[in-house]
Enzyme design. Structure first.
Site, PDB file in Angstrom:
ATOM      1  N   GLY A  25       0.807  -1.227   0.000  1.00  0.00           N
ATOM      2  CA  GLY A  25       0.000   0.000   0.000  1.00  0.00           C
ATOM      3  C   GLY A  25       0.835   1.270   0.000  1.00  0.00           C
ATOM      4  O   GLY A  25       0.376   2.326   0.424  1.00  0.00           O
ATOM      5  N   GLY A  28      -0.309   4.717  -1.401  1.00  0.00           N
ATOM      6  CA  GLY A  28      -1.378   5.427  -0.700  1.00  0.00           C
ATOM      7  C   GLY A  28      -0.819   6.549   0.166  1.00  0.00           C
ATOM      8  O   GLY A  28       0.384   6.861   0.131  1.00  0.00           O
ATOM      9  N   ILE A  30      -0.506   7.056   3.675  1.00  0.00           N
ATOM     10  CA  ILE A  30       0.453   6.824   4.766  1.00  0.00           C
ATOM     11  C   ILE A  30       1.671   6.041   4.251  1.00  0.00           C
ATOM     12  O   ILE A  30       2.814   6.353   4.587  1.00  0.00           O
ATOM     13  CB  ILE A  30      -0.228   6.077   5.941  1.00  0.00           C
ATOM     14  CG1 ILE A  30      -1.413   6.902   6.459  1.00  0.00           C
ATOM     15  CG2 ILE A  30       0.767   5.820   7.067  1.00  0.00           C
ATOM     16  CD1 ILE A  30      -2.287   6.186   7.486  1.00  0.00           C
ATOM     17  N   THR A 154      -6.396   0.406  12.719  1.00  0.00           N
ATOM     18  CA  THR A 154      -7.099   1.645  13.045  1.00  0.00           C
ATOM     19  C   THR A 154      -7.774   1.581  14.413  1.00  0.00           C
ATOM     20  O   THR A 154      -8.092   0.482  14.895  1.00  0.00           O
ATOM     21  CB  THR A 154      -8.170   1.912  11.954  1.00  0.00           C
ATOM     22  OG1 THR A 154      -9.069   2.911  12.399  1.00  0.00           O
ATOM     23  CG2 THR A 154      -8.998   0.660  11.649  1.00  0.00           C
ATOM     24  N   ASP A 155      -8.021   2.739  14.986  1.00  0.00           N
ATOM     25  CA  ASP A 155      -8.776   2.799  16.260  1.00  0.00           C
ATOM     26  C   ASP A 155     -10.263   2.471  16.031  1.00  0.00           C
ATOM     27  O   ASP A 155     -11.003   2.208  16.973  1.00  0.00           O
ATOM     28  CB  ASP A 155      -8.640   4.183  16.921  1.00  0.00           C
ATOM     29  CG  ASP A 155      -9.112   5.330  16.037  1.00  0.00           C
ATOM     30  OD1 ASP A 155      -9.516   5.095  14.877  1.00  0.00           O
ATOM     31  OD2 ASP A 155      -9.081   6.494  16.514  1.00  0.00           O
ATOM     32  N   GLU A 156     -10.682   2.468  14.743  1.00  0.00           N
ATOM     33  CA  GLU A 156     -12.107   2.257  14.455  1.00  0.00           C
ATOM     34  C   GLU A 156     -12.559   0.836  14.805  1.00  0.00           C
ATOM     35  O   GLU A 156     -13.750   0.566  14.916  1.00  0.00           O
ATOM     36  CB  GLU A 156     -12.409   2.598  12.989  1.00  0.00           C
ATOM     37  CG  GLU A 156     -12.020   4.033  12.676  1.00  0.00           C
ATOM     38  CD  GLU A 156     -12.493   4.544  11.323  1.00  0.00           C
ATOM     39  OE1 GLU A 156     -13.508   4.074  10.817  1.00  0.00           O
ATOM     40  OE2 GLU A 156     -11.819   5.444  10.792  1.00  0.00           O
ATOM     41  N   TYR A 179     -15.902  -1.205   6.925  1.00  0.00           N
ATOM     42  CA  TYR A 179     -14.450  -0.959   6.933  1.00  0.00           C
ATOM     43  C   TYR A 179     -13.833  -1.472   8.230  1.00  0.00           C
ATOM     44  O   TYR A 179     -12.903  -2.291   8.223  1.00  0.00           O
ATOM     45  CB  TYR A 179     -14.160   0.539   6.752  1.00  0.00           C
ATOM     46  CG  TYR A 179     -12.749   0.944   7.157  1.00  0.00           C
ATOM     47  CD1 TYR A 179     -11.644   0.467   6.451  1.00  0.00           C
ATOM     48  CD2 TYR A 179     -12.524   1.805   8.240  1.00  0.00           C
ATOM     49  CE1 TYR A 179     -10.344   0.831   6.819  1.00  0.00           C
ATOM     50  CE2 TYR A 179     -11.236   2.173   8.606  1.00  0.00           C
ATOM     51  CZ  TYR A 179     -10.145   1.686   7.907  1.00  0.00           C
ATOM     52  OH  TYR A 179      -8.871   2.042   8.275  1.00  0.00           O
ATOM     53  N   LYS A 183     -11.121  -4.509   9.068  1.00  0.00           N
ATOM     54  CA  LYS A 183      -9.830  -4.236   9.716  1.00  0.00           C
ATOM     55  C   LYS A 183      -9.723  -5.059  11.000  1.00  0.00           C
ATOM     56  O   LYS A 183      -8.664  -5.604  11.319  1.00  0.00           O
ATOM     57  CB  LYS A 183      -9.667  -2.739  10.028  1.00  0.00           C
ATOM     58  CG  LYS A 183      -9.460  -1.847   8.829  1.00  0.00           C
ATOM     59  CD  LYS A 183      -8.207  -2.142   8.020  1.00  0.00           C
ATOM     60  CE  LYS A 183      -6.921  -1.726   8.697  1.00  0.00           C
ATOM     61  NZ  LYS A 183      -5.743  -1.884   7.809  1.00  0.00           N
TER      62      LYS A 183
HETATM   63  P1  NAD Z   1      -4.939   4.765   1.198  1.00  0.00           P
HETATM   64  O1  NAD Z   1      -6.274   4.313   0.731  1.00  0.00           O
HETATM   65  O2  NAD Z   1      -4.485   6.145   0.896  1.00  0.00           O
HETATM   66  O3  NAD Z   1      -3.828   3.759   0.657  1.00  0.00           O
HETATM   67  C1  NAD Z   1      -4.005   2.376   0.642  1.00  0.00           C
HETATM   68  C2  NAD Z   1      -3.143   1.805  -0.487  1.00  0.00           C
HETATM   69  O4  NAD Z   1      -3.323   0.379  -0.469  1.00  0.00           O
HETATM   70  C3  NAD Z   1      -3.556   2.298  -1.882  1.00  0.00           C
HETATM   71  O5  NAD Z   1      -2.426   2.728  -2.595  1.00  0.00           O
HETATM   72  C4  NAD Z   1      -4.189   1.067  -2.541  1.00  0.00           C
HETATM   73  O6  NAD Z   1      -3.965   0.978  -3.929  1.00  0.00           O
HETATM   74  C5  NAD Z   1      -3.472  -0.070  -1.807  1.00  0.00           C
HETATM   75  N1  NAD Z   1      -4.287  -1.288  -1.788  1.00  0.00           N
HETATM   76  C6  NAD Z   1      -5.565  -1.425  -1.354  1.00  0.00           C
HETATM   77  N2  NAD Z   1      -5.979  -2.691  -1.499  1.00  0.00           N
HETATM   78  C7  NAD Z   1      -4.936  -3.382  -2.047  1.00  0.00           C
HETATM   79  C8  NAD Z   1      -4.752  -4.717  -2.454  1.00  0.00           C
HETATM   80  N3  NAD Z   1      -5.747  -5.607  -2.369  1.00  0.00           N
HETATM   81  N4  NAD Z   1      -3.555  -5.082  -2.964  1.00  0.00           N
HETATM   82  C9  NAD Z   1      -2.559  -4.179  -3.084  1.00  0.00           C
HETATM   83  N5  NAD Z   1      -2.675  -2.896  -2.737  1.00  0.00           N
HETATM   84  C10 NAD Z   1      -3.856  -2.491  -2.224  1.00  0.00           C
HETATM   85  O7  NAD Z   1      -4.955   4.483   2.769  1.00  0.00           O
HETATM   86  P2  NAD Z   1      -4.088   5.141   3.928  1.00  0.00           P
HETATM   87  O8  NAD Z   1      -4.872   6.257   4.523  1.00  0.00           O
HETATM   88  O9  NAD Z   1      -2.703   5.377   3.448  1.00  0.00           O
HETATM   89  O10 NAD Z   1      -4.113   3.956   4.981  1.00  0.00           O
HETATM   90  C11 NAD Z   1      -3.043   3.012   5.052  1.00  0.00           C
HETATM   91  C12 NAD Z   1      -3.336   2.021   6.159  1.00  0.00           C
HETATM   92  O11 NAD Z   1      -3.482   2.713   7.398  1.00  0.00           O
HETATM   93  C13 NAD Z   1      -4.654   1.248   5.950  1.00  0.00           C
HETATM   94  O12 NAD Z   1      -4.435  -0.090   6.328  1.00  0.00           O
HETATM   95  C14 NAD Z   1      -5.630   1.932   6.884  1.00  0.00           C
HETATM   96  O13 NAD Z   1      -6.609   1.010   7.337  1.00  0.00           O
HETATM   97  C15 NAD Z   1      -4.708   2.371   8.011  1.00  0.00           C
HETATM   98  N6  NAD Z   1      -5.180   3.568   8.745  1.00  0.00           N
HETATM   99  C16 NAD Z   1      -5.397   4.746   8.087  1.00  0.00           C
HETATM  100  C17 NAD Z   1      -5.814   5.866   8.821  1.00  0.00           C
HETATM  101  C18 NAD Z   1      -6.037   7.194   8.146  1.00  0.00           C
HETATM  102  O14 NAD Z   1      -6.475   8.139   8.831  1.00  0.00           O
HETATM  103  N7  NAD Z   1      -5.744   7.364   6.879  1.00  0.00           N
HETATM  104  C19 NAD Z   1      -6.009   5.776  10.197  1.00  0.00           C
HETATM  105  C20 NAD Z   1      -5.796   4.544  10.820  1.00  0.00           C
HETATM  106  C21 NAD Z   1      -5.353   3.451  10.086  1.00  0.00           C
HETATM  107  P1  TYD Z   2     -13.268  10.455   7.101  1.00  0.00           P
HETATM  108  O1  TYD Z   2     -12.195  11.367   6.626  1.00  0.00           O
HETATM  109  O2  TYD Z   2     -14.076   9.721   6.094  1.00  0.00           O
HETATM  110  O3  TYD Z   2     -12.594   9.457   8.156  1.00  0.00           O
HETATM  111  P2  TYD Z   2     -13.285   8.400   9.176  1.00  0.00           P
HETATM  112  O4  TYD Z   2     -14.658   8.118   8.747  1.00  0.00           O
HETATM  113  O5  TYD Z   2     -12.391   7.220   9.020  1.00  0.00           O
HETATM  114  O6  TYD Z   2     -13.190   9.011  10.534  1.00  0.00           O
HETATM  115  O7  TYD Z   2     -14.287  11.292   7.985  1.00  0.00           O
HETATM  116  C1  TYD Z   2     -13.907  11.998   9.135  1.00  0.00           C
HETATM  117  C2  TYD Z   2     -15.153  12.561   9.761  1.00  0.00           C
HETATM  118  O8  TYD Z   2     -15.700  13.556   8.884  1.00  0.00           O
HETATM  119  C3  TYD Z   2     -16.255  11.544   9.981  1.00  0.00           C
HETATM  120  O9  TYD Z   2     -16.926  11.866  11.193  1.00  0.00           O
HETATM  121  C4  TYD Z   2     -17.188  11.738   8.788  1.00  0.00           C
HETATM  122  C5  TYD Z   2     -17.039  13.229   8.500  1.00  0.00           C
HETATM  123  N1  TYD Z   2     -17.175  13.633   7.090  1.00  0.00           N
HETATM  124  C6  TYD Z   2     -18.021  14.703   6.755  1.00  0.00           C
HETATM  125  O10 TYD Z   2     -18.671  15.303   7.626  1.00  0.00           O
HETATM  126  N2  TYD Z   2     -18.092  15.088   5.434  1.00  0.00           N
HETATM  127  C7  TYD Z   2     -17.407  14.437   4.453  1.00  0.00           C
HETATM  128  O11 TYD Z   2     -17.526  14.803   3.263  1.00  0.00           O
HETATM  129  C8  TYD Z   2     -16.534  13.359   4.816  1.00  0.00           C
HETATM  130  C9  TYD Z   2     -15.741  12.631   3.770  1.00  0.00           C
HETATM  131  C10 TYD Z   2     -16.450  13.003   6.154  1.00  0.00           C
END
Ligand code: NAD
Ligand code: TYD
Length: 371
Positions: A25, A28, A30, A154-156, A179, A183
């Site tokens: 990933g 993406g 992170i 994730t904390d979710e 989601y 996870k």
């Molecule tokens: P993102 O969606 O930006 O990136 C995910 C990447 O994984 C993408 O490039 C996608 O192409 C790749 N991917 C998805 N499914 C795949 C598969 N089957 N095979 C190969 N590649 C695949 O997500 P992110 O925000 O960078 O999140 C990265 C990780 O961190 C995830 O596991 C997510 O659950 C976790 N996470 C994210 C957040 C956040 O706030 N963004 C918070 C907590 C945990």
């Molecule tokens: P999001 O960025 O989708 O992250 P997560 O659902 O994983 O927390 O959303 C963050 C918060 O913002 C969530 O409470 C949903 C809200 N939200 C909106 O109010 N408007 C939007 O267009 C989006 C994408 C999210």
């Protein structure tokens, strides 16, 4: 900021242990921050499994990674839901450590098309675990003792908090969206591979990240992108839902420290300690934009309350005491500065936004099924 990063992580020692790093990933949000950090600070060879480039042209970050040289970086275009060829990938990359970030990651999309989440997050993690274990079992003793499998979660998975309390490593799993359910399933798989087969795995459960290169369908980039394009900024429900915001570079520090000092079998909760309601966060970003790119009307006049997300979790908040106590991590970036830095990045990188939206086919539409 640079100096603080250097003080926190000893890159020379890190590189001594981890010369070949497999990241999933990494195209993406992170994952790309992790790869940029490793390419800038170490000479490790990075292998990045990602399915995104199947869409056609490689993404702009991919080209930037290759600027560091083919001897340091390689993208492997593979979907983890397919087990075939993973064995070959492991044999060729021969990693000292695996950082597993690949996942379908947006709650709204998981409401719209949950099957993709099951395939990527559960089947994909299962395939990676099986191949990581086979690889681990083949390693010579010294490399085996250093090997780690880091699962980024994730904390979710803990569900939703009320007005008080915080999640920590002892919180019960109670995922409430497709989601978070996938996870949670993947976290359980990882723990079972540690417990049953002895794979030295660790799990991080972190709060909402923000920073450069986050996909435009997530809240913070959406606010910025819609505002500067004079489009309505949609806030779900009454806007009082709360998230705990973590700057992505703080998260990368935590992952590198976990790789270096974390205990196999452990879970670490990672939070920014910055809780904000969505409406409050949105107004903060609009106020900053009013100063950075002034227009006749304040950007906050674009805020629109829209139908709530089905099953919308009310609040997430993290207690990060264990990771501080065991491996010395705490967030070091100040929210006020990091959010400004993030906004400025989006203002300067509108080409990137256009590019990923064009490549992905996402046009800024509302995602998720509305009842
Ligand atoms: P993102 O969606 O930006 O990136 C995910 C990447 O994984 C993408 O490039 C996608 O192409 C790749 N991917 C998805 N499914 C795949 C598969 N089957 N095979 C190969 N590649 C695949 O997500 P992110 O925000 O960078 O999140 C990265 C990780 O961190 C995830 O596991 C997510 O659950 C976790 N996470 C994210 C957040 C956040 O706030 N963004 C918070 C907590 C945990
Ligand atoms: P999001 O960025 O989708 O992250 P997560 O659902 O994983 O927390 O959303 C963050 C918060 O913002 C969530 O409470 C949903 C809200 N939200 C909106 O109010 N408007 C939007 O267009 C989006 C994408 C999210």
């Amino acid at each position: 900021m640079e100096q603080k990063e250097i003080n926190l992580i000893n890159y020379a020692l890190f590189e001594e242990k981890y010369k070949k790093i497999l990241i999933t990933g990494g195209l993406g949000f992170i994952g790309s921050a992790l790869i940029f950090r490793l390419l800038k600070k170490t000479n490790a060879k990075i292998f990045n499994i990602d399915k995104l480039i199947q869409k056609g042209n490689s993404l702009s970050v991919n080209d930037q990674f290759y600027n560091y040289g083919k001897s340091k970086y390689q993208t492997i275009n593979h979907d983890l839901k397919d087990n075939e060829s993973l064995e070959k990938i492991f044999k060729e990359s021969d990693p000292d450590i695996v950082f597993h970030l690949a996942a379908e990651s947006h709650v709204d999309r998981s409401i719209e098309s949950p099957r993709n989440f099951l395939e990527s997050n559960v089947v994909g993690t299962f395939n990676l675990l099986e191949n990581s274990l086979n690889h681990f079992n083949r390693l010579p003793i010294k490399r085996k003792s250093n090997f780690k499998f880091l699962h980024i979660s994730t904390d979710e998975v803990f569900g939703s908090l009320g007005k008080s309390g915080l999640f920590n490593e002892k919180s019960n799993y109670k995922p409430l969206s497709p989601y978070s359910a996938t996870k949670a399933a993947s976290d359980h798989l990882v723990d079972s591979w540690f417990n049953t087969f002895g794979l030295p795995s660790l799990v991080s459960n972190c709060s909402n990240n923000y920073g450069p290169r986050q996909f435009p369908d997530k809240l913070i980039p959406k606010i910025i992108i819609n505002a500067i394009n004079s489009k309505p900024i949609p806030i779900y429900g009454n806007g009082l839902n709360i998230r705990d915001w973590l700057f992505v570079e703080d998260h990368i520090n935590a992952l590198l420290l976990m790789a270096f000092k974390g205990k196999p079998g452990a879970h670490y909760c990672i939070g920014g300690g910055v809780e904000k309601s969505n409406i409050n966060l949105c107004k903060i970003i609009c106020n900053l934009l009013d100063n950075l790119k002034p227009q006749q009307n304040s950007y906050s006049s674009l805020i629109e309350f829209v139908d709530d997300r089905p099953g919308h979790d009310f609040r997430y908040g993290i207690e990060s005491k264990l990771i501080f106590k065991e491996i010395g991590w705490k967030p070091i970036f100040k929210f006020d500065q990091a959010i400004k830095k993030t906004i400025i990045w989006y203002l300067k990188n509108q080409d990137w936004v256009d590019y990923v939206m064009r490549e992905s086919g996402y046009k800024g539409e509302r995602l998720g099924t509305i009842n």
